[in-house]
Design a protein around this motif. Sequence first.
Motif, short mmCIF file in Angstrom:
data_model
loop_
_atom_site.label_atom_id
_atom_site.label_comp_id
_atom_site.label_asym_id
_atom_site.label_seq_id
_atom_site.Cartn_x
_atom_site.Cartn_y
_atom_site.Cartn_z
N GLU A 88 -9.03 -2.76 2.10
CA GLU A 88 -8.10 -1.65 2.34
C GLU A 88 -7.63 -1.01 1.02
O GLU A 88 -7.63 0.20 0.88
CB GLU A 88 -6.90 -2.13 3.16
N THR A 89 -7.26 -1.85 0.04
CA THR A 89 -6.82 -1.29 -1.24
C THR A 89 -7.99 -0.66 -1.98
O THR A 89 -7.83 0.35 -2.66
CB THR A 89 -6.11 -2.34 -2.13
N ALA A 90 -9.18 -1.25 -1.83
CA ALA A 90 -10.36 -0.69 -2.50
C ALA A 90 -10.72 0.68 -1.91
O ALA A 90 -11.11 1.58 -2.65
CB ALA A 90 -11.55 -1.64 -2.38
N LYS A 91 -10.55 0.84 -0.61
CA LYS A 91 -10.82 2.16 0.00
C LYS A 91 -9.86 3.20 -0.59
O LYS A 91 -10.25 4.33 -0.88
CB LYS A 91 -10.66 2.08 1.52
N TRP A 92 -8.63 2.79 -0.79
CA TRP A 92 -7.63 3.67 -1.41
C TRP A 92 -8.07 4.01 -2.84
O TRP A 92 -7.99 5.17 -3.25
CB TRP A 92 -6.29 2.94 -1.38
N ASP A 93 -8.52 3.00 -3.60
CA ASP A 93 -8.99 3.21 -4.97
C ASP A 93 -10.16 4.19 -5.01
O ASP A 93 -10.16 5.13 -5.80
CB ASP A 93 -9.44 1.89 -5.61
N VAL A 94 -11.13 3.95 -4.14
CA VAL A 94 -12.32 4.80 -4.10
C VAL A 94 -11.92 6.25 -3.79
O VAL A 94 -12.35 7.18 -4.47
CB VAL A 94 -13.34 4.28 -3.06
N SER A 95 -11.09 6.44 -2.79
CA SER A 95 -10.69 7.80 -2.40
C SER A 95 -9.87 8.49 -3.50
O SER A 95 -10.04 9.69 -3.74
CB SER A 95 -9.90 7.77 -1.10
N ALA A 96 -9.00 7.73 -4.17
CA ALA A 96 -8.20 8.33 -5.25
C ALA A 96 -9.11 8.85 -6.35
O ALA A 96 -8.96 9.98 -6.82
CB ALA A 96 -7.21 7.30 -5.81
N VAL A 97 -10.10 8.05 -6.74
CA VAL A 97 -10.99 8.46 -7.83
C VAL A 97 -11.94 9.56 -7.39
O VAL A 97 -12.07 10.59 -8.06
CB VAL A 97 -11.79 7.24 -8.37
#
Length: 128
Positions: A88-97
């Motif tokens: 879940e946090t990685a999906k957030w990271d990917v989308s932010a970048v």
Amino acid sequence: MVMMWDAFLSAVQERGEYPSRQEADRATRVVLGLLGAHLVGSVRSELAARLPETCALILLNPLPAAEPLTPQRFVRATAAWIEGATEETAKWDVSAVLSVVVDSADEELTRRVLLQLPPGYDTLFGRL
């Protein structure tokens, strides 16, 4: 005009709601490294030319991908590279970048990037 590294990281930090610049930096490096492994040829070099030099170097010098990753596996791979991350946090990271990356590209280049990736990446890039 190419966005500067500090401005790029500030945008990632804001979109990702990261408390520190270091977290934005870490997410940026991991996501761009994974993305670079999945893009080839002129698409990768054109995208790199629109990003800050630090981003371009990461994008252009990845370890080659053994196989194309689905969006879900891309997120899992990101989680594996970021200490303490969950899917879940990685999906957030990917989308932010990736949403900041797409801001640096025009529609046509974004379309060509998405054509090189398996279906479903458009949502990770903040596109519907």
